[in-house]
Enzyme design. Structure first.
Site, PDB file in Angstrom:
ATOM      1  N   ASP A  21      -8.369   0.964  -2.146  1.00 15.87           N
ATOM      2  CA  ASP A  21      -9.107   0.569  -3.341  1.00 15.87           C
ATOM      3  C   ASP A  21      -8.258  -0.253  -4.302  1.00 15.87           C
ATOM      4  O   ASP A  21      -8.729  -0.628  -5.375  1.00 15.87           O
ATOM      5  CB  ASP A  21      -9.720   1.777  -4.043  1.00 15.87           C
ATOM      6  CG  ASP A  21      -8.687   2.717  -4.651  1.00 15.87           C
ATOM      7  OD1 ASP A  21      -7.485   2.562  -4.358  1.00 15.87           O
ATOM      8  OD2 ASP A  21      -9.093   3.632  -5.404  1.00 15.87           O
ATOM      9  N   SER A  26      -4.733   8.383  -2.627  1.00 12.82           N
ATOM     10  CA  SER A  26      -4.500   6.970  -2.936  1.00 12.82           C
ATOM     11  C   SER A  26      -3.125   6.490  -2.478  1.00 12.82           C
ATOM     12  O   SER A  26      -2.827   6.490  -1.287  1.00 12.82           O
ATOM     13  CB  SER A  26      -4.711   6.752  -4.440  1.00 12.82           C
ATOM     14  OG  SER A  26      -4.701   5.397  -4.775  1.00 12.82           O
ATOM     15  N   ASP A  74      -5.917   4.330   0.343  1.00 11.54           N
ATOM     16  CA  ASP A  74      -7.378   4.413   0.473  1.00 11.54           C
ATOM     17  C   ASP A  74      -8.048   3.065   0.254  1.00 11.54           C
ATOM     18  O   ASP A  74      -9.270   2.999   0.146  1.00 11.54           O
ATOM     19  CB  ASP A  74      -7.953   5.471  -0.470  1.00 11.54           C
ATOM     20  CG  ASP A  74      -7.767   5.130  -1.944  1.00 11.54           C
ATOM     21  OD1 ASP A  74      -6.851   4.348  -2.261  1.00 11.54           O
ATOM     22  OD2 ASP A  74      -8.520   5.659  -2.780  1.00 11.54           O
ATOM     23  N   ASP A  98      -3.458  -0.143  -0.539  1.00 12.95           N
ATOM     24  CA  ASP A  98      -2.855   1.181  -0.650  1.00 12.95           C
ATOM     25  C   ASP A  98      -3.547   2.127   0.333  1.00 12.95           C
ATOM     26  O   ASP A  98      -4.366   1.699   1.154  1.00 12.95           O
ATOM     27  CB  ASP A  98      -2.915   1.712  -2.077  1.00 12.95           C
ATOM     28  CG  ASP A  98      -4.327   2.049  -2.526  1.00 12.95           C
ATOM     29  OD1 ASP A  98      -5.287   1.480  -1.967  1.00 12.95           O
ATOM     30  OD2 ASP A  98      -4.485   2.879  -3.436  1.00 12.95           O
TER      31      ASP A  98
END
Length: 447
Positions: free
Chosen positions: A246, A103, A244, A242
Site C-alpha cells: 500500500d 505493513s 502489503d 512495502d
C-alpha cells in the site's frame, strides 16, 4: 473510551505476544462479527486478505473462528495487497474487510486492520465500539447459524484488472525497463504480472517470500538492493513496494529515491494542469516536507495537513471532496481509483507520466528542493510516558523558540510502535542537528 488495542492502523504488535495472539484474534473476530451482524441474519460477509508473514496463517484461522462463531460468512483471499481488500470488500458486497499485515514492519510483527462496506478504513468511533465488545461476553450464534468459510482463488486477478483499468487507455510500457521490488510481500505475484501485461520489460526483486523475509533488506524501506539492480541492469526506473503493497518509493535510473512527497508533487501538478485536482488541494500529513508546501504555493495550490496515518488523510479527503493525498512514507491515495493507499497504482501513474512526457525518471522525481529534515526515534517501554518529563518538555520549548521563523518541529508517539518520533526541519543544518540531539538526549534520559 481510551483506545488500548487499536492504533493509527488497526491492531499491531509482535506475533504471539499480546495483543497479537491467536486467542485475542478470536476475540477480535467475534467482536467484529457481533458488531457487523447486528440483525441476526445469515447473509453477512467478511473478506480477509493477508501478506506473506508466517503468522498470517495463525491469524487467518483465528479470525475465521471468531467471525464464524457469531454467524459471519468468511471469504478468504489469501496473499493480496491491502488495497485489494478495500476493493473486494465493496465488489463482493461484504459488510467488512480485514487485512492481516504489519505493513513495512519485520516478519515477527503482524497486524489486523479493518475496512468498512464502502472499502474505506473504519472510523475511530467504529473501532472503539469493536474494542468495547472485545471486553464483554459475546453470545455465539446458534449452531444452525454458524458462518461458513470459503476460499476465493481469483482475488488478485480481480485486483489486477482493476489496477490496469486505471492506466491510460491505449498507452503501453513497451521499451521501458522496470525494476519492481515487492519486498517479498503481498504484491509478489500481482505487481510483476501487471507491469508485464502492460508491456514493460520487468526485472523482479523481492518475489520469493518464505514467511520470514518480508521487508528484509528489500522493499520501500530498504531500497538499496533495487538501486543496485537498476544500475547493474541499466533499468529506466524502479518501483519499491512495502510488505502489503500500500506504499511505494520510486527510484530513478541512477538509483536515487523519490519519496511520497515528490510523487505527490508530480501528481498534484499534472492533475492541476488537467483540471482534475479537486479544490486545487493536496492532503498530506504533518510529516510532509516544508519544501512540498512551498512548491505547491508557487503553483497556486494548497496543502492541507492532517495527523500522521493514511486513514486521517483519507478522512480529510472525503470530508472536503479532495481526490489526492498521501504520506511522505509512500502512501499515495487517489480516491478517483481506490479507497486506500496503493503502491502499484501510484507506480503506474508515475510510469504514465514518463511515457506521456518522454522525460527520464530522474527529471520527474525531482519536483522540488527539500528543506533539510531530521527524524530520530527513541524506543520506550510499556507504561512509560517520556514526553511528560520536565527535561523533555523544556528541551522541546527551547527548540521551538530557536526554530521560530526558521523551520518547524514535530514530536509525537508512533501509532504502530512504542517509539517517540522527533522530527525537525530547518535550512540551518547546524541548528537542525543541535535541536534534535538535545530533545533526543532528554527523551533517552527519561526512558
Amino acid at each position: 473510551m481510551t483506545r488500548k488495542l487499536f492504533g493509527t492502523d488497526g491492531v499491531r504488535g509482535k506475533a504471539n505476544t499480546y495483543p497479537m495472539t491467536a486467542d485475542m484474534a478470536i476475540k477480535i473476530g467475534a467482536a467484529a462479527g457481533r458488531f457487523f451482524r447486528n440483525d441476526g441474519s445469515n447473509g453477512h460477509r467478511v473478506v480477509i486478505g493477508k501478506d506473506t508473514r508466517l503468522s498470517g496463517y495463525m491469524f487467518e484461522n483465528a479470525l475465521t473462528a471468531g467471525l464464524t462463531s457469531t454467524g459471519m460468512n468468511v471469504l478468504l483471499l489469501g496473499p493480496v495487497p491491502t488495497p485489494a481488500v478495500g476493493l473486494l470488500t465493496t465488489s463482493m458486497r461484504a459488510d467488512v474487510g480485514i487485512m492481516i499485515s504489519a505493513s513495512h514492519n519485520p516478519h515477527h510483527d503482524n497486524g489486523i486492520k479493518f475496512f468498512g462496506p464502502d472499502g474505506f478504513k473504519l472510523s475511530d468511533a467504529a473501532e472503539a465500539e469493536i474494542e468495547t465488545l472485545i471486553g464483554q461476553p459475546i453470545e455465539p450464534a446458534q449452531a444452525q447459524n454458524i458462518g461458513r468459510a470459503r476460499r476465493i482463488d481469483d482475488g488478485r486477478f480481480r485486483y489486477a484488472e482493476r489496477i490496469k483499468s486505471t492506466f491510460p487507455a491505449g498507452m503501453r510500457l513497451d521499451g521501458l525497463k522496470v525494476v519492481i521490488d515487492c519486498a517479498n510481500g503481498a504484491g509478489y505475484k500481482v505487481a510483476p504480472g501487471v507491469l508485464w501485461e502492460l508491456g514493460a520489460t520487468v526485472i523482479e526483486v523481492g518475489v520469493s517470500p518464505d514467511g520470514f523475509n518480508i521487508n528484509d533488506g528489500c522493499g520501500s524501506t530498504n531500497t538499496g538492493l533495487a538501486a543496485d539492480v537498476i544500475r547493474r541492469e541499466g533499468a529506466d526506473v524502479g518501483i519499491c513496494l512495502d510488505g502489503d503493497a500500500d506504499r511505494v518509493m520510486i527510484l530513478d535510473e541512477t538509483g536515487q529515491v523519490a519519496d511520497g512527497d515528490q510523487i505527490m508533487a508530480l501528481m498534484a501538478g499534472r492533475w492541476a494542469d488537467d483540471d482534475r485536482l479537486n479544490g486545487n488541494t493536496l492532503v498530506a500529513t504533518v510529516m510532509s516536507n516544508l519544501g512540498l508546501e512551498r512548491h505547491l504555493q508557487t503553483r497556486g495550490l494548497h496543502l492541507e495537513r492532517t495527523a500522521v496515518g493514511d486513514r486521517y488523510v483519507v478522512e480529510a479527503m472525503r470530508a472536503n471532496g479532495f481526490n489526492l493525498g498521501g504520506e511522505q512514507s509512500g502512501h499515495i491515495v487517489m480516491t478517483d481509483y481506490a479507497t486506500t493507499g496503493d503502491g502499484l497504482l501510484a507506480g503506474l501513474q508515475f510510469l504514465a507520466a514518463m511515457i506521456d512526457t518522454g522525460a527520464k525518471a530522474s527529471t520527474l522525481a525531482r519536483q522540488f528542493e527539500t528543506v533539510p529534515q531530521m527524524l530520530r526515534n527513541v524506543r520506550f517501554a510499556t507504561g512509560q510516558d517520556p514526553l511528560n518529563a520536565a527535561g523533555v518538555q523544556k528541551s522541546i520549548a527551547d527548540a521551538e523558540e530557536k526554530l521560530t521563523g526558521k523551520g518547524r518541529l514535530l514530536i509525537r508517539k508512533s501509532g504502530t510502535e512504542p517509539l517517540i518520533r522527533v522530527m525537525a526541519e530547518c535550512e540551518d543544518d547546524a541548528l537542525l542537528g543541535h535541536v534534535v540531539d538535545d530533545i533526543v538526549a532528554e527523551v533517552e534520559a527519561a526512558v
